[in-house]
Design a protein around this motif. Sequence first.
Motif, PDB file in Angstrom:
ATOM      1  N   SER A 210      -8.418   1.434 -39.843  1.00  5.64           N
ATOM      2  CA  SER A 210      -8.666   1.716 -38.432  1.00  5.64           C
ATOM      3  C   SER A 210      -9.776   0.812 -37.929  1.00  5.64           C
ATOM      4  O   SER A 210     -10.586   0.301 -38.709  1.00  5.64           O
ATOM      5  CB  SER A 210      -9.085   3.182 -38.253  1.00  5.64           C
ATOM      6  N   ALA A 631      -8.262   4.691 -31.914  1.00  5.52           N
ATOM      7  CA  ALA A 631      -7.586   5.222 -33.103  1.00  5.52           C
ATOM      8  C   ALA A 631      -8.183   6.584 -33.402  1.00  5.52           C
ATOM      9  O   ALA A 631      -9.272   6.910 -32.941  1.00  5.52           O
ATOM     10  CB  ALA A 631      -7.766   4.275 -34.285  1.00  5.52           C
ATOM     11  N   GLU A1002       0.835   9.533 -36.774  1.00  7.97           N
ATOM     12  CA  GLU A1002      -0.491   8.995 -37.110  1.00  7.97           C
ATOM     13  C   GLU A1002      -0.405   8.071 -38.310  1.00  7.97           C
ATOM     14  O   GLU A1002      -0.940   6.972 -38.324  1.00  7.97           O
ATOM     15  CB  GLU A1002      -1.429  10.162 -37.413  1.00  7.97           C
ATOM     16  N   GLU A1006      -0.949   4.113 -38.884  1.00  2.00           N
ATOM     17  CA  GLU A1006      -1.740   3.528 -39.962  1.00  2.00           C
ATOM     18  C   GLU A1006      -0.988   2.369 -40.608  1.00  2.00           C
ATOM     19  O   GLU A1006      -1.526   1.287 -40.830  1.00  2.00           O
ATOM     20  CB  GLU A1006      -2.052   4.584 -41.017  1.00  2.00           C
ATOM     21  N   TYR A1009      -1.055  -0.587 -38.443  1.00  2.00           N
ATOM     22  CA  TYR A1009      -2.359  -1.265 -38.492  1.00  2.00           C
ATOM     23  C   TYR A1009      -2.465  -2.134 -39.738  1.00  2.00           C
ATOM     24  O   TYR A1009      -2.878  -3.285 -39.686  1.00  2.00           O
ATOM     25  CB  TYR A1009      -3.485  -0.219 -38.473  1.00  2.00           C
TER      26      TYR A1009
END
Length: 1012
Positions: A210, A631, A1002, A1006, A1009
């Motif tokens: 994050s 985030a 979520e 992740e 990312y």
Amino acid sequence: MKKRFLTIAACLALGVAGNVVAQETFPRNGVYDERPGLVALTNATIHTDYKTTVSNATLLIRNGQVEAVGTKVKVPAGAVVVDAKGKHIYPGLVDMYSDYGLPEVKIEKRGWGSPPQMESEKKGAYNWNQAIRPETNASELFTVNGKEAEELRKLGFGAVLAVHEDGIARGTAALVTLADKRENEVVIMDKAAAALSFDKGSSKQDYPNSPMGAVALLRQTYLDAQWNAQNPGKEQNISLEAFNNTNKYPQIFEAENKLYVLRADKVGDEFGKQYIIKGAGDEYQMLKEVKATNAPLILTVSYPNAYNVEDPFDARRVSMQDMKHWEMAPANAAMLQKAGVTFAFTAADLKDKKDFFPNVRKAIQYGLPEEEALKALTATPAKLLYAEDKVGTLKAGALANFLITTDNLFAEDNIILENWVQGNRYKVSEAPTDYRGVYTLKVGRQPAKKLLISGTASKPELQVIGADTVKGKVAFNGNLVTLSFNKDKKSNEAIRLSGWLSGKDLQGEGQLPDASAVKWNAVFSEAMTQQAKNDAAKAAKTVDVGQMIYPFVAYGQTELPKQETVLIKNATVWTNEKEGILENADVLLKNGKIAKVGKGLSESGAKVIDGTGKHVTAGIIDEHSHIAIEAWNEATQSVTSEVRMADVVTSEDINIYRQLAGGVTASQLLHGSANPIGGQSAIIKLRWGKSPDELLIEGADPYIKFALGENVKQSNRSNATIRFPQSRMGVEQVYVDAFTRAKEYDQAWKSYNSLSKAKKAKTSAPRRDLELETLAQILNGERFITCHSYVQSEINMMMKVADQMGFKVNTFTHILEGYKVADKMRERNIGAGTFSDWWAYKMEVKDAIPYNAGIMNQVGIVTAINSDDAEMARRLNQEAAKSVKYTGMSEEEALKMVTLNPAKLLHLDNRMGSIKAGKDADVVLWNNHPLSVYAKAEKTFVDGIAYFDIKRDEQMRTEMEKERMRLTQKMLSAKANGARTQAAVSKRESKRASEDHCVEAEYNAEEQYLAN
């Protein structure tokens, strides 16, 4: 003249390239060429630096360096003399952010089924995290790349800073020239700067996943490097030693956007570093805040293409932000320069490097002075890299890096003829013959007309001037020419002519619209005047830049609302105090505070609002929110108490405005529930249009997010079988272990701090650990816990661990089984934040009941209704009203659950949550009973500023539609004039639902990312 110039210059290739002074350590298989590379370029207009121009001057270079420049330079015997009359000579340009000569950074995308990599796989005594790689030296990876060098030389660059864009701490960058020589000859400074970012690069290690984790990792790296330097021999760490060594060089930080510019600067300020920040081209949108960083910037000249908005449905897909950025991006440099911000230009981020000079000229067209543009390409990068004596200038002793051009460097029709790098000549272009001027055109037996060839030398334009003036097309190809133009303005019948040059005149044959053949000639009368050229350039500079809005998204305003003295008269006032509900009462807001509450109030100069039939309440406070942050989870480790949500506050989230429309004035922005101990909270007021730091509530107590249950043991992730804990029992052990270590850490620091000054000098300070430091704050009552919870067993466990380890839980959030443990919570003075009637969305909530909030409230627990959801937060008043229905709670008590009670949970009830003189003027004017489904917030005041006004909202909607139409028409016009376009693709808005409903999303985020 042109041929003589180029012929002589061509003879220099061997003489200059024969300079072998820098190659003395290399043996040569053949004869050594010891010629001195002595060249004098005479009679040129020489721009020795960005602000100094010398006419009819001589530039003398020897052995790849400038020996002298000026009007009185004596040309030594043996020098090769080049007559550069009519030409301009500029210092070679410097790009201080390039990947030239470096290997491509390969980033492997992790699949959803891939197990996480918890630890570093890099062998050796390096840092624990692979994203920290300061031991990397670009000069050791660098290789001369002839093709890339040629491409950059064509743009005018003679030197670039080679940056290896991999990781958070990226090591050192090298300043190199673009000469076709050996690597050891072109590297000017092997360690010219240190490079950093918040991008983990090629690291496959889970942490960080994050943006706030990246910030925390960099922050901890600074602390570890300091500790390592102060304690030699305790831990051999090549990375930390290298990190300390790189701190003496200029620090270049790559920022993803304007918010990252501010985030990077805050880290730099914390550790006494003034970063040079490479931006993304949107810095003008937060001009005041960017200027306040005092950071020099490296500016991209990559501008977005117009959107293809011919289809009205496509046009609706483009956000206001993207539309306005397309229009205003070229003005970025001009606005920064006017504000006094130092910057350099870079060709980085350009998809097509050929756009570099056109885009720099566009920046000039949008208001940037030419002198400042040249400075940004020469003196500024040289100064920032402490290389002023080497590049960016033509003073004696500097490298012989220079350009030879046909005109002013930024002129539309300028041509870069040659780029000399380290005294080596590289031919770039041929100078086109300039045919612009006035001619007398005679076509067959038709009357003679005036023919004007204007435009630029490389892109001429045609006008035939007579009774009817018509525009046409003209093209030159060597000695051949073609012309075409319509017979008259009303006709589509074209006259087409082709021919050849005859001296300065044109002649040939052609065809009339009736297909008859005809002879023609155009006799040259005069060249295009300089005044005509200036007029054309001046006309090109007329640009409509649009207006700035704050924030730079839909519902942004050209001017933010201001604090006023406001008197609301004759309203029903819900005080949340002992006075209860006051009928026909007045509320005075002054200097950002509630000044008076009562009846018959008056105030000179106040803006009076008639509140007859309306209701006034304190602003709604959302104790559990996830809006306005980039985030939500640093989902990689069991304990991530070092991460801070304040690092990723995003002030342009439209949910801020939407929630103001629902009467919300403050929110606690919480970390998600991916780990037992999550990150630190940010508590904000919804000051729409302000910067991220200005949203934060001054003096608010610090909080942190804990979590229990399914999410933290990762039962919703099929591939997550590595990270401890994997069971609910393990969650308890995480807490015990973490706080045991935190106690030891806290005691070590207390012992050290109790030492005398003399003993401290002989004793090593403990290593600062941001993770344990945060937990020690909890133990010392300096930070407060909001704990995600559902089932009775785990709530009991958490309370017992808190009792055992000596800390307190401030709030259990969600707590849908709170009614089962309310007595134990009351004994420990623990508050509750819960939902009104959410259940049946997973096994943990199977025992949820709609009476939960009412029961906890009746037992004496401070109970709040919160959102955990961007949509629900817009109607928290209605969520509060449900407890009136289900439990018979009084209306006043129900309203307190979204106003005063969350203020108490956040320790802000001395400032917020009720209508009382002296409290912050966070007030909502409703058109109806505030617990009614028909109630609308007419005005929402924060600090006495009406950040939402329903009438202004209606006006803004009309204005936005007009603005969208104006921008749409401008894009259509741009496309019609040949501008490149891009598809209109809507950006997915991040709507944060509950952390449980969205836990799978979520983790998908992740993975995205990590992949990106």
